[in-house]
Scaffold this motif. Sequence first.
Motif, PDB file in Angstrom:
ATOM      1  N   UNK A   1       0.875  -1.216  -0.145  1.00 20.49           N
ATOM      2  CA  UNK A   1       0.073   0.076   0.154  1.00 20.49           C
ATOM      3  C   UNK A   1       0.510   1.243   0.006  1.00 20.49           C
ATOM      4  N   UNK A   2       2.247   1.034  -0.047  1.00 22.28           N
ATOM      5  CA  UNK A   2       3.043   2.497  -0.098  1.00 22.28           C
ATOM      6  C   UNK A   2       2.781   2.942  -1.680  1.00 22.28           C
TER       7      UNK A   2
ATOM      8  N   UNK B   1      15.145  -2.423  13.644  1.00 25.74           N
ATOM      9  CA  UNK B   1      14.944  -0.911  13.163  1.00 25.74           C
ATOM     10  C   UNK B   1      13.902  -0.768  11.845  1.00 25.74           C
ATOM     11  N   UNK B   2      14.318  -1.808  10.968  1.00 21.41           N
ATOM     12  CA  UNK B   2      13.516  -1.637   9.668  1.00 21.41           C
ATOM     13  C   UNK B   2      11.971  -1.784   9.884  1.00 21.41           C
ATOM     14  N   UNK B   3      11.307  -2.412  10.711  1.00 19.16           N
ATOM     15  CA  UNK B   3       9.894  -2.230  10.807  1.00 19.16           C
ATOM     16  C   UNK B   3       9.436  -1.176  11.239  1.00 19.16           C
ATOM     17  N   UNK B   4      10.193  -0.633  12.292  1.00 13.04           N
ATOM     18  CA  UNK B   4       9.858   0.922  12.720  1.00 13.04           C
ATOM     19  C   UNK B   4      10.054   1.937  11.430  1.00 13.04           C
ATOM     20  N   UNK B   5      10.760   1.861  10.744  1.00 16.68           N
ATOM     21  CA  UNK B   5      11.139   2.619   9.598  1.00 16.68           C
ATOM     22  C   UNK B   5       9.851   2.454   8.526  1.00 16.68           C
TER      23      UNK B   5
ATOM     24  N   UNK C   1      12.186   3.871   0.280  1.00 17.82           N
ATOM     25  CA  UNK C   1      12.116   2.876   1.256  1.00 17.82           C
ATOM     26  C   UNK C   1      13.077   1.630   0.638  1.00 17.82           C
ATOM     27  N   UNK C   2      12.973   1.399  -0.474  1.00 19.82           N
ATOM     28  CA  UNK C   2      13.656   0.189  -1.128  1.00 19.82           C
ATOM     29  C   UNK C   2      15.102   0.372  -1.012  1.00 19.82           C
TER      30      UNK C   2
ATOM     31  N   UNK D   1       6.744   4.111  10.249  1.00 17.00           N
ATOM     32  CA  UNK D   1       6.982   5.630  10.129  1.00 17.00           C
ATOM     33  C   UNK D   1       6.440   6.194   8.639  1.00 17.00           C
ATOM     34  N   UNK D   2       6.947   5.416   7.652  1.00 15.31           N
ATOM     35  CA  UNK D   2       6.561   5.768   6.377  1.00 15.31           C
ATOM     36  C   UNK D   2       5.023   5.651   6.094  1.00 15.31           C
TER      37      UNK D   2
END
Length: 188
Positions: A139-140, A178-182, A148-149, A185-186
């Motif tokens: 859904x991004x 950390x990546x799941x939090x990133x 993000x990629x 956030x997006x």
Amino acid sequence: MDTKTRIIEIATKLFQQKGYIGVGLSEILKACNISKGSLYHHFPNGKEELLIACLESLNDVITQDIENIFNQYPTTKEAINAMIDQLIVHFETEGTIAGYTFSSIVSEMASLSEPVRHACSLLYAKMQSIYTNKLVEDGFSTEAAESLALTMVATVEGGMMLCLTQKSSFPLKTISLVVPNLLQEFQN
């Protein structure tokens, strides 16, 4: 396995372990148990052509692994965590993740050879494309997914290099937190 495939497989491991400059032609010939003529029969332009064939082979293996993992999980968060977990397990059992990274070759050769730079660029682009497609499925927007990629490719590649230099899986374990939090956030 045919001779050309065997040469690529052996040379890939040598390049990953020692770098392009650190591996001499005589070492490749000895490890492959072939003559110079046999090497030049398969790779008329020599060592650089062999390196490009190795990078193309890595491209196939690495991107297939990533695609397999990303196809198994419904979300990018689950897929990236599974991929990082696999890298951690590999590092902790094998003591290396050289088969999954080619950063040392990039840093050594990409500025010296346009064909090598291009081969490396294709692999990074393919990895980024896999991540982008999964993020769009989540859904991004395309723009956010591409950003993000790129961040994910750089983060995971950097994490693998840190694991190798620190002789610890801690960097990848930290990235998996950390990546799941990133991603969260997006999405907000």
